[in-house]
Design a protein around this motif. Sequence first.
Motif, PDB file in Angstrom:
ATOM      1  N   THR A   1      29.043  13.756  55.544  1.00  0.00           N
ATOM      2  CA  THR A   1      28.729  15.195  55.463  1.00  0.00           C
ATOM      3  C   THR A   1      29.901  16.115  55.211  1.00  0.00           C
ATOM      4  OG1 THR A   1      29.069  15.533  57.831  1.00  0.00           O
ATOM      5  CG2 THR A   1      26.854  14.893  57.140  1.00  0.00           C
ATOM      6  N   GLY A   2      31.133  15.647  55.426  1.00  0.00           N
ATOM      7  CA  GLY A   2      32.260  16.568  55.351  1.00  0.00           C
ATOM      8  C   GLY A   2      32.299  17.535  56.521  1.00  0.00           C
ATOM      9  N   TYR A   3      31.443  17.305  57.511  1.00  0.00           N
ATOM     10  CA  TYR A   3      31.396  18.005  58.808  1.00  0.00           C
ATOM     11  C   TYR A   3      30.869  19.438  58.754  1.00  0.00           C
ATOM     12  CZ  TYR A   3      34.444  14.077  59.993  1.00  0.00           C
ATOM     13  OH  TYR A   3      34.980  12.826  60.142  1.00  0.00           O
ATOM     14  N   ASP A   4      30.849  20.066  57.598  1.00  0.00           N
ATOM     15  CA  ASP A   4      30.467  21.482  57.508  1.00  0.00           C
ATOM     16  C   ASP A   4      29.158  21.762  58.250  1.00  0.00           C
ATOM     17  OD1 ASP A   4      28.906  23.722  56.214  1.00  0.00           O
ATOM     18  OD2 ASP A   4      30.807  24.046  55.170  1.00  0.00           O
ATOM     19  N   LYS A   5      28.102  21.044  57.863  1.00  0.00           N
ATOM     20  CA  LYS A   5      26.786  21.324  58.450  1.00  0.00           C
ATOM     21  C   LYS A   5      26.723  20.880  59.910  1.00  0.00           C
ATOM     22  CE  LYS A   5      24.576  21.173  53.936  1.00  0.00           C
ATOM     23  NZ  LYS A   5      24.484  22.643  53.829  1.00  0.00           N
ATOM     24  N   VAL A   6      27.500  19.860  60.259  1.00  0.00           N
ATOM     25  CA  VAL A   6      27.557  19.394  61.653  1.00  0.00           C
ATOM     26  C   VAL A   6      28.114  20.515  62.543  1.00  0.00           C
ATOM     27  CG1 VAL A   6      28.695  17.777  63.232  1.00  0.00           C
ATOM     28  CG2 VAL A   6      27.807  16.961  61.022  1.00  0.00           C
ATOM     29  N   ILE A   7      29.215  21.112  62.110  1.00  0.00           N
ATOM     30  CA  ILE A   7      29.858  22.168  62.906  1.00  0.00           C
ATOM     31  C   ILE A   7      28.912  23.367  63.019  1.00  0.00           C
ATOM     32  CG2 ILE A   7      31.862  23.713  63.066  1.00  0.00           C
ATOM     33  CD1 ILE A   7      32.520  20.670  63.328  1.00  0.00           C
ATOM     34  N   ARG A   8      28.285  23.723  61.908  1.00  0.00           N
ATOM     35  CA  ARG A   8      27.351  24.855  61.944  1.00  0.00           C
ATOM     36  C   ARG A   8      26.187  24.570  62.899  1.00  0.00           C
ATOM     37  NH1 ARG A   8      28.687  28.314  57.626  1.00  0.00           N
ATOM     38  NH2 ARG A   8      29.936  27.216  56.072  1.00  0.00           N
ATOM     39  N   ALA A   9      25.699  23.335  62.888  1.00  0.00           N
ATOM     40  CA  ALA A   9      24.566  22.976  63.756  1.00  0.00           C
ATOM     41  C   ALA A   9      24.966  23.072  65.223  1.00  0.00           C
ATOM     42  CB  ALA A   9      24.082  21.560  63.421  1.00  0.00           C
ATOM     43  N   VAL A  10      26.174  22.621  65.546  1.00  0.00           N
ATOM     44  CA  VAL A  10      26.623  22.667  66.948  1.00  0.00           C
ATOM     45  C   VAL A  10      26.774  24.121  67.393  1.00  0.00           C
ATOM     46  CG1 VAL A  10      28.474  22.068  68.553  1.00  0.00           C
ATOM     47  CG2 VAL A  10      27.728  20.396  66.844  1.00  0.00           C
ATOM     48  N   LEU A  11      27.351  24.959  66.537  1.00  0.00           N
ATOM     49  CA  LEU A  11      27.515  26.371  66.900  1.00  0.00           C
ATOM     50  C   LEU A  11      26.146  27.037  67.072  1.00  0.00           C
ATOM     51  CD1 LEU A  11      30.502  27.223  64.512  1.00  0.00           C
ATOM     52  CD2 LEU A  11      30.580  27.143  67.027  1.00  0.00           C
TER      53      LEU A  11
ATOM     54  N   GLU B   1      23.888  20.306  48.823  1.00  0.00           N
ATOM     55  CA  GLU B   1      25.134  20.868  49.374  1.00  0.00           C
ATOM     56  C   GLU B   1      25.878  19.803  50.169  1.00  0.00           C
ATOM     57  OE1 GLU B   1      23.156  25.292  50.080  1.00  0.00           O
ATOM     58  OE2 GLU B   1      23.825  24.112  51.805  1.00  0.00           O
ATOM     59  N   GLY B   2      25.115  19.033  50.954  1.00  0.00           N
ATOM     60  CA  GLY B   2      25.722  17.975  51.765  1.00  0.00           C
ATOM     61  C   GLY B   2      26.422  16.943  50.899  1.00  0.00           C
ATOM     62  N   GLN B   3      25.835  16.613  49.740  1.00  0.00           N
ATOM     63  CA  GLN B   3      26.494  15.665  48.830  1.00  0.00           C
ATOM     64  C   GLN B   3      27.820  16.242  48.351  1.00  0.00           C
ATOM     65  OE1 GLN B   3      25.721  12.479  47.886  1.00  0.00           O
ATOM     66  NE2 GLN B   3      24.146  12.580  49.453  1.00  0.00           N
ATOM     67  N   LEU B   4      27.824  17.530  48.009  1.00  0.00           N
ATOM     68  CA  LEU B   4      29.062  18.151  47.527  1.00  0.00           C
ATOM     69  C   LEU B   4      30.120  18.139  48.642  1.00  0.00           C
ATOM     70  CD1 LEU B   4      27.249  18.951  45.154  1.00  0.00           C
ATOM     71  CD2 LEU B   4      28.205  21.248  45.255  1.00  0.00           C
ATOM     72  N   GLN B   5      29.685  18.523  49.839  1.00  0.00           N
ATOM     73  CA  GLN B   5      30.643  18.612  50.951  1.00  0.00           C
ATOM     74  C   GLN B   5      31.198  17.238  51.318  1.00  0.00           C
ATOM     75  OE1 GLN B   5      27.807  20.596  53.437  1.00  0.00           O
ATOM     76  NE2 GLN B   5      28.616  22.640  52.967  1.00  0.00           N
TER      77      GLN B   5
ATOM     78  N   LEU C   1      39.489  19.577  58.419  1.00  0.00           N
ATOM     79  CA  LEU C   1      38.853  20.264  57.291  1.00  0.00           C
ATOM     80  C   LEU C   1      38.366  21.653  57.675  1.00  0.00           C
ATOM     81  CD1 LEU C   1      36.707  17.272  55.992  1.00  0.00           C
ATOM     82  CD2 LEU C   1      38.656  18.281  54.808  1.00  0.00           C
ATOM     83  N   PRO C   2      38.281  22.544  56.702  1.00  0.00           N
ATOM     84  CA  PRO C   2      37.611  23.822  56.928  1.00  0.00           C
ATOM     85  C   PRO C   2      36.137  23.681  56.526  1.00  0.00           C
ATOM     86  CG  PRO C   2      38.585  23.844  54.762  1.00  0.00           C
ATOM     87  CD  PRO C   2      38.834  22.456  55.340  1.00  0.00           C
ATOM     88  N   MET C   3      35.372  24.761  56.624  1.00  0.00           N
ATOM     89  CA  MET C   3      34.041  24.762  56.019  1.00  0.00           C
ATOM     90  C   MET C   3      34.226  24.530  54.518  1.00  0.00           C
ATOM     91  SD  MET C   3      31.829  25.103  58.351  1.00  0.00           S
ATOM     92  CE  MET C   3      31.514  25.779  59.994  1.00  0.00           C
ATOM     93  N   ILE C   4      33.258  23.887  53.903  1.00  0.00           N
ATOM     94  CA  ILE C   4      33.361  23.604  52.472  1.00  0.00           C
ATOM     95  C   ILE C   4      32.248  24.383  51.774  1.00  0.00           C
ATOM     96  CG2 ILE C   4      33.266  21.817  50.710  1.00  0.00           C
ATOM     97  CD1 ILE C   4      34.189  19.890  53.108  1.00  0.00           C
ATOM     98  N   ASP C   5      32.641  25.460  51.093  1.00  0.00           N
ATOM     99  CA  ASP C   5      31.637  26.303  50.435  1.00  0.00           C
ATOM    100  C   ASP C   5      31.147  25.630  49.164  1.00  0.00           C
ATOM    101  OD1 ASP C   5      31.906  28.219  52.403  1.00  0.00           O
ATOM    102  OD2 ASP C   5      33.531  29.255  51.350  1.00  0.00           O
ATOM    103  N   THR C   6      29.880  25.840  48.876  1.00  0.00           N
ATOM    104  CA  THR C   6      29.315  25.210  47.682  1.00  0.00           C
ATOM    105  C   THR C   6      28.615  26.254  46.812  1.00  0.00           C
ATOM    106  OG1 THR C   6      27.250  24.747  48.855  1.00  0.00           O
ATOM    107  CG2 THR C   6      28.889  22.998  48.835  1.00  0.00           C
ATOM    108  N   ILE C   7      28.659  26.015  45.518  1.00  0.00           N
ATOM    109  CA  ILE C   7      27.908  26.839  44.569  1.00  0.00           C
ATOM    110  C   ILE C   7      27.088  25.870  43.719  1.00  0.00           C
ATOM    111  CG2 ILE C   7      28.048  28.466  42.645  1.00  0.00           C
ATOM    112  CD1 ILE C   7      30.895  29.225  43.661  1.00  0.00           C
ATOM    113  N   LEU C   8      25.767  25.938  43.866  1.00  0.00           N
ATOM    114  CA  LEU C   8      24.898  25.072  43.073  1.00  0.00           C
ATOM    115  C   LEU C   8      24.555  25.813  41.781  1.00  0.00           C
ATOM    116  CD1 LEU C   8      22.449  23.699  45.825  1.00  0.00           C
ATOM    117  CD2 LEU C   8      24.772  22.942  45.246  1.00  0.00           C
ATOM    118  N   VAL C   9      25.073  25.314  40.671  1.00  0.00           N
ATOM    119  CA  VAL C   9      24.812  25.949  39.374  1.00  0.00           C
ATOM    120  C   VAL C   9      23.546  25.317  38.799  1.00  0.00           C
ATOM    121  CG1 VAL C   9      25.752  26.368  37.070  1.00  0.00           C
ATOM    122  CG2 VAL C   9      27.292  26.312  39.060  1.00  0.00           C
TER     123      VAL C   9
END
Lengths: 162, 688
Positions: A139-149, B580-584, B623-631
């Motif tokens: 997942t790259g953790y992004d959605k995991v962190i958002r879900a926990v928050l 988005e999850g695939q991109l991240q 890592l930081p949050m990973i922003d995505t733009i789905l074109v």
Amino acid sequence: MSRVRVEAVVNGEPVDFLAGSGQSLLDALRDELHLTGSKEGCGTGDCGACSVIVDGRLVCSCLMLAPEAEGRRIETIEGMAEGSNLHPLQHQFLEHAALQCGFCTPGLLVAAKALLDKNPNPTEEEVRYWLAGNMCRCTGYDKVIRAVLAAAADLRQEGQPA
Amino acid sequence: MKAVVTSADFNLADNESIEAGESATAVRDVALNCLADGKVLYAGHAVAAVAATRPEIADEALELIRVEYEVLPHVIDVDEAMQPDAPLLYDDMITQGVTPAPTRPSNVAKKTVFGRGDVQFAFASAAHVIERTYRTAAVHQGYIEPHACVASYGADGQSTVWCSSQGQFLVRALTAKILNLPLSDLKVIPAEIGGGFGGKTTVYLEPVALALSRKSGRPVRMVMSREEVFHASGPTSGSSIDVKIAADESGRMTAAEMNLRYQAGAFPGSPAHLGAMTAFACYDVENLALNAYDVVSNRPKVAAYRAPGAPMSAFAVESAIDELARELDMDPLELRILNGVRKGSVTVYGAKVHSDGFIDTLKAIRDSDHYKSDVPDGQARGVAAGFWFNIGGESSAAVHVDETGGATVVSSNPDIGGSRASMAMMAAETLGLPIERVRCTVADTTSIGFSGSTGGSRVTFATGMAVTQAAEKVVEDLKRRAAEIWECDAGHVDWRDGAAHCLDPSKDVKPLKLQSLAAKSAKTGGPIAAEVSINAQGAAPGFGVHICDLEIDRETGRTTITRYTAAQDVGRAIHPSYVEGQLQGGVAQGVGWALNEEYIYNMNGVLENAGFLDYRMPVASDLPMIDTILVETAPNPRHPYGAKGVGEVPIVPPLAAVANAVSAIVGKRMTSLPLSPAVVTAAMEQGD
């Protein structure tokens, strides 16, 4: 092979089982108690997929010997939902699509619960450092962190007087 | 102790190649990688297996096996393996693809050439020439679930294998051929899969476990430890790549030359050719000369890893383009827009580009808040692009309507990242059912038609197409049943919102819902179901453009990514949050590849970091949050819902996006990955 009888409380239920002297708690949970939610990703305490809570403390069950569980209270992923009522963390993982293959998810949920039990209002950075022992490759953790928050916010809301 | 097996228990006579996702695999090599025959080719190469009633007994039995090793010279590095005096893995390996054929054996299994135009002429007249050599380390897919299986050889000769893989049909083919069994005597049941990323498109354990079961007469379970996963399952190639590009004064790229040398591990089969094919697929360059070398060395046999071969060559090309932009003092995105492929452009391997998806994605990034924001003090920004083909191919699916009007979708592909949800959504949309009434399951090899593996970003496209066609067949059947009930022409029945509507003005009838048609199925023609097997054509390629902001701790050399945005031309996103999850997820793997992950060997050719502590994959605090733009400007016209593959593209750009930013801070071009703290501090101390 000598085996010892172990009595413990798992997810609120008293249990007893026979454990090998060198058997990990993870293997005992999976093979003796048939609680297969906790996973082995490494066996060396690096990935966190086997996270359980023992007497209120987050541990890697692959690093604890099963006989050490004697007299302990153990919480696993199987005890997280109350019947069909998902824990707010589980609900928010689903809402945020915070999992792909799902293999690390039980460990992440248990670890996140251990965090929120202690700190109901963590910052993003606190969540990231707390979960640094739980590897997720999908997942790259992004959605995991958002879900926990989001789950932390839900729990704070629930905790407020109506 | 119940049984011992070695490669003598395998069928090694057959040397056919079978399709395995994005490339073909030689069955004999797969067998010899499971268990060595005569020559152990890398540290960790298994030589024998034992089955016992307890793991401790098996361990003791293994201790009792005496293996006499004669230590031979070894070679690990890909460039060293290509030297004329390098130790040879195979005495009879004559490089394929070279005319006339070399007279002497070497470690180069194959040379593949792609090209067009007149490169030499273009370089001679170029205003700008950028040339460097780039290197990347071998990296592992890093799925958290180790390989595992249970195999049971039945007394009647009918066998069953339960395993976690990206393709139950591929496991069946490889296992049956290695053990010389008819495919119809082997049933493979796909378990849930804990990540694969390409690494589970082959077998390591299944033929061994089934051979042990055949000898012992008992079911056999095998599980790899994490250490074994690193030592003996396939990472992807480390690489060494020369790239040289020519541009005119405006920045228009006129020519490029590349030599790509990829580690195959101990058996031929690196994705070097895919690296060459994808290298300039984003750009319209008239003159190209690309040479790809597939090179064996004493490392584990490589396996597919998300966009196999593309991240390494994109690292080289996107670094060179970054350097060109600096030389021209030009915005790196504008330079890419100037050179980017558009509708009608032709790739070096002959495929035509059918959309402006790449240009749209570049513009989406250029217009993003991230790109428009100033780079924070002390940080640097890198941008890079990437391409992946995406494939279609053979898929099967069934749709069954139950007697209360719900539906089951039977997929032929293991669900590696949420594809069951996308399959159910496409079926629900076609049938006009709420998503809650549709469930999707993944069937074993005896319960659904053949399918290629879950790989090549093909499942939502190809298996999704099969699901949609099966659902359409069900709808046609339902319309026929309604017409029969109404005694009207089937052409006068329309299907919408989950119900048949009568268009015949002479009939005064209410719409017939799926539920009521399903309840009457016995009276209208029997069970309502359809199965479709197709060879899906028309998979559209995908393009990604990423921006990365980062800072470096000058004392420790640690790089911290502070902001990241990934834009991708996704066709139409069927399940946007999973896309988005695939991109991240792709970004996270690419960042790990860029910054920390590598196979580290000692002087004896032994892997020194075979564990998650020392093989450093990104964790949440990295890592930081990973922003995505789905074109979504270019839905795929060849798919009923406009879908195309999305999973692989996002691992392609991060290597150069990160390295370009690190180069900007360090003040010199960083050409070798990973950019671990030690490498970065050394580069900063050394200066330029």
